[in-house]
Design a protein around this motif. Structure first.
Motif, short mmCIF file in Angstrom:
data_model
loop_
_atom_site.label_atom_id
_atom_site.label_comp_id
_atom_site.label_asym_id
_atom_site.label_seq_id
_atom_site.Cartn_x
_atom_site.Cartn_y
_atom_site.Cartn_z
N TYR A 83 49.62 35.80 27.68
CA TYR A 83 48.48 34.65 26.86
C TYR A 83 48.50 35.73 25.65
N ASN A 84 48.54 36.88 25.39
CA ASN A 84 48.40 37.48 23.95
C ASN A 84 49.77 37.38 23.24
N ARG A 85 50.73 37.38 23.83
CA ARG A 85 52.06 37.08 23.22
C ARG A 85 52.43 35.64 22.73
N LEU A 86 51.57 34.83 23.34
CA LEU A 86 51.63 33.23 22.85
C LEU A 86 50.67 33.03 21.53
N ARG A 87 49.92 33.80 21.48
CA ARG A 87 48.84 33.39 20.15
C ARG A 87 49.70 33.52 18.92
N PRO A 88 49.36 32.83 18.06
CA PRO A 88 50.28 32.82 16.59
C PRO A 88 50.34 34.03 16.21
N ASN A 89 51.52 34.32 15.42
CA ASN A 89 51.61 35.83 14.84
C ASN A 89 51.51 36.91 15.75
N ARG A 90 51.65 36.81 16.89
CA ARG A 90 51.74 38.01 17.72
C ARG A 90 52.83 38.50 18.30
N SER A 91 54.08 37.68 18.22
CA SER A 91 55.51 38.26 18.81
C SER A 91 56.45 37.50 17.69
N THR A 92 57.52 38.29 18.09
CA THR A 92 58.79 37.70 17.48
C THR A 92 59.57 36.67 18.20
N LYS A 93 60.39 36.07 17.89
CA LYS A 93 61.10 34.95 18.65
C LYS A 93 61.82 35.74 19.90
N LEU A 94 62.51 36.81 19.32
CA LEU A 94 63.26 37.77 20.47
C LEU A 94 62.13 38.29 21.65
N GLU A 95 60.91 38.60 21.40
CA GLU A 95 60.16 38.90 22.21
C GLU A 95 59.58 37.81 23.23
N LEU A 96 59.39 36.61 22.59
CA LEU A 96 59.25 35.40 23.66
C LEU A 96 60.48 34.92 24.27
N VAL A 97 61.64 35.07 23.68
CA VAL A 97 63.05 35.01 24.73
C VAL A 97 62.98 35.95 25.80
N THR A 98 62.63 37.06 25.29
CA THR A 98 62.48 38.28 26.35
C THR A 98 61.71 37.83 27.36
N MET A 99 60.40 37.61 27.17
CA MET A 99 59.45 37.23 28.06
C MET A 99 59.96 36.26 28.91
N ALA A 100 60.49 35.18 28.37
CA ALA A 100 60.84 33.96 29.28
C ALA A 100 61.74 34.46 30.17
N LYS A 101 62.95 35.17 29.86
CA LYS A 101 63.87 35.61 30.68
C LYS A 101 63.48 36.53 31.99
N GLU A 102 62.37 37.33 31.61
CA GLU A 102 61.47 38.25 32.62
C GLU A 102 60.85 37.24 33.72
N LEU A 103 60.22 36.37 32.97
CA LEU A 103 59.29 35.29 33.79
C LEU A 103 60.51 34.65 34.95
N ILE A 104 61.56 34.44 34.53
CA ILE A 104 62.68 33.77 35.30
C ILE A 104 63.21 35.03 36.39
N ASP A 105 63.54 36.01 35.89
CA ASP A 105 64.05 36.84 36.56
C ASP A 105 63.14 37.83 37.57
#
Length: 130
Positions: A83-105
């Protein structure tokens, strides 16, 4: 399946721990027989809610219930971090991509990961990434 499920399908409603809806009463809570985990919704119930939404021709709501069903197995602290990382201006694109991969893995949360990736693309276009 008839909605509201709590009224028409109450015999089939079970919590995340498998407790029946009829077993979750104020008396049982007072006796200490109902825990916080006993009142958390189950994946099965979220799937049923999604089915009701789909049958009512509401695919967006059905998708929300599918993502919610994936989140049942994700620890609360991970959800709060997401939730916190998905707020605007809180993450880099790489951080969001990494989070998505962790959600799957880690949680097989494919639909949640897809949402995170969509957010990353939109945030990039709007210039609201770090």
């Amino acid at each position: 399946m008839r909605y509201p499920l709590g009224e028409y399908e109450k015999d089939s409603i079970r919590s995340k721990t498998g407790k029946k809806l009829s077993q979750i009463t104020l008396d049982e809570i007072k006796r200490g027989n109902v825990t916080a985990d006993d009142i958390k919704i189950s994946k099965e119930m979220l799937h049923k809610q999604g089915q009701v939404a789909k049958e009512a021709d509401n695919p967006e709501l059905a998708g929300n219930f599918e993502r919610a069903s994936e989140m049942v197995d994700i620890p609360d602290e991970v959800i709060l971090d997401m939730y916190n990382r998905l707020r605007p201006n809180r993450s880099t694109k790489l951080e969001l991509v990494t989070m998505a991969k962790e959600l799957i893995d880690n949680y097989q949360a494919v639909n949640c990961a897809k949402l995170v990736m969509e957010a990353a693309e939109i945030y990039e276009k709007r210039g609201i990434l770090l």
